[in-house]
Design an enzyme around this catalytic site. Sequence first.
Site, short mmCIF file in Angstrom:
data_model
loop_
_atom_site.label_atom_id
_atom_site.label_comp_id
_atom_site.label_asym_id
_atom_site.label_seq_id
_atom_site.Cartn_x
_atom_site.Cartn_y
_atom_site.Cartn_z
N ILE B 91 0.84 -1.21 0.00
CA ILE B 91 0.00 0.00 0.00
C ILE B 91 0.87 1.25 0.00
O ILE B 91 1.85 1.33 0.74
CB ILE B 91 -0.90 0.04 1.25
CG1 ILE B 91 -1.71 -1.24 1.37
CG2 ILE B 91 -1.84 1.25 1.20
CD1 ILE B 91 -2.43 -1.37 2.68
N CYS B 92 0.50 2.22 -0.83
CA CYS B 92 1.19 3.51 -0.79
C CYS B 92 0.29 4.50 -0.06
O CYS B 92 -0.67 5.01 -0.62
CB CYS B 92 1.47 3.99 -2.22
SG CYS B 92 2.21 5.62 -2.28
N LEU B 93 0.58 4.74 1.21
CA LEU B 93 -0.25 5.63 2.01
C LEU B 93 0.67 6.41 2.94
O LEU B 93 1.51 5.82 3.63
CB LEU B 93 -1.25 4.79 2.82
CG LEU B 93 -2.27 5.55 3.65
CD1 LEU B 93 -3.17 6.41 2.78
CD2 LEU B 93 -3.14 4.57 4.46
#
Lengths: 501, 200
Positions: B91-93
């Site tokens: 996840i890119c968060l």
Amino acid sequence: MASHESQMPSQENSDQDDSDVDDDNFDYYGEDQFEVAMYENRDDRPAGTSYRNADADPIDPEYFEYSCLQICDVERLLNECVEALCHAIPVTPALAKVLLHNHKWDVASLIRRYKLNCHLLLVETHIKPPKPVAPSSTGQRFTSCPVCVRSNLAYSELRGLACGDQFCRSCWVMHCASQLAQGASTAIECMEAKCSLLCPEDFVLKLLGDRPDLRAKYQHFVFQDHVKSHPELRFCPGADCPTVIRSKSLQAKRAVCKTCSTSFCFRCGIDYHAPTACATIKRWMIKCADDSETANYISAHTKDCPNCHACIEKNGGCNHMQCAKCKHHFCWMCFGDWKTHGSEYYECSRYKENPTVAQEAVHVKARRALEKYLHYYERFENHSKSLKLEEELRGKIKQKIDDKVNNHQGTWIDWQYLHDAATLLTKCRYTLQYTYPYAYYMEPGPRKELFEYQQAQLEKEIEELSWKVERAETTDRGDLENQMNVAEKKRLTLLQDFFDK
Amino acid sequence: MSNIAFQRLQREFKEVITNAEIAQTGIRLDTSDDTLTKLKGEIKGPPDSPYEGGTFKLDIIIPDNYPFHPPKVSFETKIWHPNISSQTGTICLDILKDQWAASLTLRTVLLSVQSLLAAPEPSDPQDAVVAKQCLTHPQMFTETARLWAQVCADAPGERNSQLYKKLTQLMDMGVGKESALSALSCNSWDVSKATEHLFS
């Protein structure tokens, strides 16, 4: 003399004789302008070697004013800024450091901005929260820490910044420790999500009061951050060298560290690279790191697919090739489509005077790009190797001079010209080496032609000089010194025309 | 695991399991071992998104210095989303990286991941293929993401017959459900390209 100070030196100097420039240098600018400027070899400059005048000559394209500072000098310099700011506006030294660190240590502009709108400045620098905080009551609200979720904490256990978010002391210490482990120091923020207030130095140091190891690490990191944020300061890139170089102007010029003798470009910190610009040399270095090892192999062992231009290495004897990528069938010899090849296969063995270049156009283009790169790269590398060899030669010459002096064949001064010649040779070849990346990225046109003409001239004189230095004992001293002058003149001409500082 | 981390996690578990408001948003947290270092999360696909009604499983790894370092969170359920890798589930968060703050909790993390599903950010992608499709063919992106949610995360609703036919076509050749989905989605639902991609 004072009236001359603000004038451009090049105008005046052009009429003057070389030797005059050297003598008049100090008066000409007014001594106070130089402050702690370092003159490369000024003190040990031998008489009678006129080419060295260029080192202290303000019209020299490589002339650069800088000073080498030790840690205590830098600390004094930074503290002076902090004190000046604290005197002018009502902030603590720790907050002054946060302000200075985030505004390039520009005291004057900070004072101006503070007087204009102090609230805005403090909010933008993450010292004050954007919205005022409701005054904290001593009630139940602050008896638990949201991070470790311990409740019933004594009020005195809690700590917090101007934002009003409170956390227990041990969580703050662990937060600082974990931030330090990631290399953050001046950038340590409040633990609350979406709160970006910065922890000032006094706040962190008080927390780390009983952790001397972390305190030392924190102070070390803060010092590093401060130097890096100061536009006039640069750490010497030499291994484990604590020296800091200071220059009032940020230019791509050569700085030499007094402590470890590392020579580097003041702007980008890597090896000095005139006449090539910082951005260009970076591209070149990346290209070299990516390409050079493989480029040689590619050019020797592979061809590009005529259909999709994928690079193909032939690993079998058969000349009927199928591209693994686009499945195109072709002949390795003539690059024609295999389907139309049929009975004409043996045409490939015949030498054709005028091969149809059109179908190979793209393939040829790719190859030519590679050839162009290799042309410049080989020369760049070759001069780099020559530099290493000539470094050995310089050592030998030094040894030879020592022997002669010990055998009472003249004094050091009589033979020093040999050593100077070798030193100059290194300097010239160094510049020559870095003309190749410059030329590689130049657009074709009259300017490139002029550049390559000057480059060729320089190269010719350098090889001549190298020849004479290697045979120094049989070369006439006057002849050698003449050659030195010519080579240095060519080098300076090229730099004057093409070195954008 | 440090004492603080253990205390924090115990409290967080209690919070997620007991709070009625949280049960409504469709968030769950489970332990997979006693040490509390590896956790399982679950979120429901948010309404008005192609993921609506799907159940997405997440792997959560708690670092030793939690909560001063962020937990490592990735999707176990396959998902088609520009900020989540369709291959690995990464996840890119921002709050899982540099914007992490010690006062954030697993509950806020799961809620943020859920809102990421509702509001994709193709300009800051994790999966370049998905992001490109999201920007250039938004209709196809929505259909693809919905089918993925239906096939992999049990989302309700009628399946897009055109796309589903192509999927079964590949699955009949003996290709696994997930690799068939991935091959088709990465090749703009071109069956012959997807086949070539799978068998070359």
